[in-house]
Enzyme design. Structure first.
Site, PDB file in Angstrom:
ATOM      1  N   HIS A  63       0.842  -1.192   0.000  1.00 20.10           N
ATOM      2  CA  HIS A  63       0.000   0.000   0.000  1.00 20.10           C
ATOM      3  C   HIS A  63       0.881   1.245   0.000  1.00 20.10           C
ATOM      4  O   HIS A  63       2.085   1.183   0.251  1.00 20.10           O
ATOM      5  CB  HIS A  63      -0.958   0.010   1.194  1.00 20.10           C
ATOM      6  CG  HIS A  63      -0.299   0.073   2.538  1.00 20.10           C
ATOM      7  ND1 HIS A  63       0.480  -0.950   3.035  1.00 20.10           N
ATOM      8  CD2 HIS A  63      -0.301   1.044   3.500  1.00 20.10           C
ATOM      9  CE1 HIS A  63       0.916  -0.627   4.238  1.00 20.10           C
ATOM     10  NE2 HIS A  63       0.465   0.584   4.545  1.00 20.10           N
ATOM     11  N   HIS A  65       1.651   3.846   1.840  1.00 19.01           N
ATOM     12  CA  HIS A  65       2.040   4.582   3.035  1.00 19.01           C
ATOM     13  C   HIS A  65       3.559   4.669   3.056  1.00 19.01           C
ATOM     14  O   HIS A  65       4.254   3.740   2.644  1.00 19.01           O
ATOM     15  CB  HIS A  65       1.515   3.904   4.301  1.00 19.01           C
ATOM     16  CG  HIS A  65       0.122   4.314   4.664  1.00 19.01           C
ATOM     17  ND1 HIS A  65      -0.653   3.653   5.597  1.00 19.01           N
ATOM     18  CD2 HIS A  65      -0.638   5.360   4.226  1.00 19.01           C
ATOM     19  CE1 HIS A  65      -1.834   4.259   5.708  1.00 19.01           C
ATOM     20  NE2 HIS A  65      -1.845   5.288   4.893  1.00 19.01           N
ATOM     21  N   ASP A  67       6.008   4.386   5.109  1.00 18.81           N
ATOM     22  CA  ASP A  67       6.895   3.380   5.704  1.00 18.81           C
ATOM     23  C   ASP A  67       6.969   2.108   4.868  1.00 18.81           C
ATOM     24  O   ASP A  67       7.750   1.204   5.186  1.00 18.81           O
ATOM     25  CB  ASP A  67       6.470   3.051   7.135  1.00 18.81           C
ATOM     26  CG  ASP A  67       5.024   2.605   7.255  1.00 18.81           C
ATOM     27  OD1 ASP A  67       4.166   3.144   6.545  1.00 18.81           O
ATOM     28  OD2 ASP A  67       4.749   1.700   8.071  1.00 18.81           O
ATOM     29  N   HIS A  68       6.196   2.057   3.794  1.00 21.75           N
ATOM     30  CA  HIS A  68       6.234   0.893   2.902  1.00 21.75           C
ATOM     31  C   HIS A  68       6.767   1.229   1.511  1.00 21.75           C
ATOM     32  O   HIS A  68       6.998   0.315   0.716  1.00 21.75           O
ATOM     33  CB  HIS A  68       4.840   0.273   2.785  1.00 21.75           C
ATOM     34  CG  HIS A  68       4.351  -0.319   4.073  1.00 21.75           C
ATOM     35  ND1 HIS A  68       4.329  -1.671   4.322  1.00 21.75           N
ATOM     36  CD2 HIS A  68       3.879   0.281   5.203  1.00 21.75           C
ATOM     37  CE1 HIS A  68       3.863  -1.890   5.545  1.00 21.75           C
ATOM     38  NE2 HIS A  68       3.584  -0.716   6.098  1.00 21.75           N
ATOM     39  N   HIS A 143      -7.403  -1.689   5.471  1.00 21.83           N
ATOM     40  CA  HIS A 143      -6.556  -0.647   6.032  1.00 21.83           C
ATOM     41  C   HIS A 143      -7.162   0.702   5.673  1.00 21.83           C
ATOM     42  O   HIS A 143      -8.243   0.782   5.057  1.00 21.83           O
ATOM     43  CB  HIS A 143      -5.125  -0.800   5.501  1.00 21.83           C
ATOM     44  CG  HIS A 143      -4.105  -0.063   6.304  1.00 21.83           C
ATOM     45  ND1 HIS A 143      -4.111  -0.037   7.681  1.00 21.83           N
ATOM     46  CD2 HIS A 143      -3.020   0.682   5.929  1.00 21.83           C
ATOM     47  CE1 HIS A 143      -3.091   0.681   8.115  1.00 21.83           C
ATOM     48  NE2 HIS A 143      -2.421   1.135   7.067  1.00 21.83           N
ATOM     49  N   ASP A 213      -0.250  -4.295   6.622  1.00 24.42           N
ATOM     50  CA  ASP A 213      -1.111  -3.528   7.520  1.00 24.42           C
ATOM     51  C   ASP A 213      -2.583  -3.852   7.275  1.00 24.42           C
ATOM     52  O   ASP A 213      -3.100  -3.652   6.168  1.00 24.42           O
ATOM     53  CB  ASP A 213      -0.888  -2.040   7.302  1.00 24.42           C
ATOM     54  CG  ASP A 213       0.554  -1.625   7.574  1.00 24.42           C
ATOM     55  OD1 ASP A 213       1.429  -2.507   7.574  1.00 24.42           O
ATOM     56  OD2 ASP A 213       0.792  -0.420   7.779  1.00 24.42           O
ATOM     57  N   HIS A 271       5.891  -5.461  12.384  1.00 23.42           N
ATOM     58  CA  HIS A 271       5.283  -4.138  12.271  1.00 23.42           C
ATOM     59  C   HIS A 271       4.971  -3.602  13.671  1.00 23.42           C
ATOM     60  O   HIS A 271       3.888  -3.098  13.940  1.00 23.42           O
ATOM     61  CB  HIS A 271       4.015  -4.182  11.404  1.00 23.42           C
ATOM     62  CG  HIS A 271       3.653  -2.832  10.827  1.00 23.42           C
ATOM     63  ND1 HIS A 271       2.754  -1.993  11.425  1.00 23.42           N
ATOM     64  CD2 HIS A 271       4.082  -2.180   9.713  1.00 23.42           C
ATOM     65  CE1 HIS A 271       2.616  -0.894  10.706  1.00 23.42           C
ATOM     66  NE2 HIS A 271       3.423  -0.981   9.648  1.00 23.42           N
TER      67      HIS A 271
END
Length: 305
Positions: A63, A65, A67-68, A143, A213, A271
């Site tokens: 996804h 975000h 941090d990914h 999510h 997530d 995570h």
């Protein structure tokens, strides 16, 4: 048995931490490398683990975000600086295309290799990639933005030849592949030796399910049923279940419940929220529900077996 390993490059959550890198894993199957998510520090940890960047052909993003995905620009740029010529394929939700367009148009002009983006419908469980060895399926997740996990599944392997039978019957080596593919062998006198007498069954196909997530999602259970290894995010301990629900994350016990109901062989969790001070206690919570659970940590190599 051929290699099937999961390399943990990062298992922290959104906020930077001195304890953990942002989300990133590398799946190693039969000599090929497939990256899942690409958080900050991905390329540094990739180098620290002495992984061969030339063997990385596909990156799967769960996804959009930070941090990914914040490691993607650096990873793409470094490959160009190293003189890469082989194509790179990136799979993920449609929104990731915008990051790639800025990265390629602003920082990576003139590279000698091409980057191809393949959008993934995060609402469907579908085949998103396959080659001769594996299939990769999307796993719809719940999510705050469109998000999916990925299921890596080996294709069935050919049976093993019984060398003693081949030698005793003096079967030519040129017929080995035909026998592996299901052919029998006919002797000079007309006697037929069945395929089953000339081979032993191959090992069952192995599989790895990566569930990034997500809020607790019982719908995952049939999709990851019987997986050899399941990674399921477990951002919070059970005492913070309200926070997990608010931010569409899972607790350690919820991750373990998915593993138990899906009858997977082994579960690994990660995570971690910065609120977790004792990851050992976090692990014990999960093990109360599903005993065969382990924690992930950077530098770890988990065999899928």
């Amino acid at each position: 048995m051929e290699s099937f390993n999961v390399h943990i490059l990062g298992c922290g959550s959104a906020k930077p931490s001195t304890r953990h890198n942002a989300a990133c894993q590398v799946v190693e199957i039969r000599g090929k490398l497939y990256m899942i998510d690409c958080g900050e520090a991905a390329q540094i940890e990739f180098a620290c683990q002495k992984l061969n960047i030339n063997r990385l052909g596909h990156i799967f993003i769960s996804h959009n975000h930070g941090d990914h995905v914040f490691g993607l620009p650096g990873m793409i740029s470094t490959m160009g600086l190293l003189g890469r010529t082989a194509e790179l394929h990136i799979h993920g939700p449609e929104k990731v295309r915008e990051l790639l367009d800025v990265t390629l148009g602003t920082y990576c002009q003139g590279m000698e290799y091409e980057v191809h983006f393949h959008p993934v419908d995060t609402t469907r469980h579908q085949l998103v990639f396959e080659d001769r060895s594996i299939e990769v399926w999307s796993l719809p997740l719940t999510h705050r933005v469109p998000c999916c996990g990925y299921l890596f599944r080996e294709k069935p392997r050919l049976p093993h030849i019984r060398r003693e039978m081949i030698d005793a019957l003096q079967i030519p080596l040129s017929q080995i592949n035909n026998i592996k593919a299901g052919a029998s062998w006919t002797m000079d006198d007309g006697t037929v030796i069945p395929h089953e007498n000339l081979t032993t069954p191959a090992e069952p196909p192995r599989s790895y399910a990566y569930c990034s997530d997500t809020a607790y999602r019982p719908e995952l259970v049939p999709l990851v049923k019987g997986a050899t290894l399941l990674y399921h995010e477990a951002t919070y301990p059970e005492e913070l279940s309200d926070r997990a629900q608010e931010y569409c994350h899972s607790t350690s016990q919820q991750a373990a419940k998915v593993a138990r109901e899906a009858e997977v062989k082994r579960l690994c969790i990660g995570h971690y929220s910065l609120r977790i001070k004792d990851e050992g206690a976090h692990l014990r919570e999960a093990q109360e529900v599903f005993q065969n659970t382990i924690l992930t940590h950077e530098g770890q190599i988990i065999r899928v077996e």
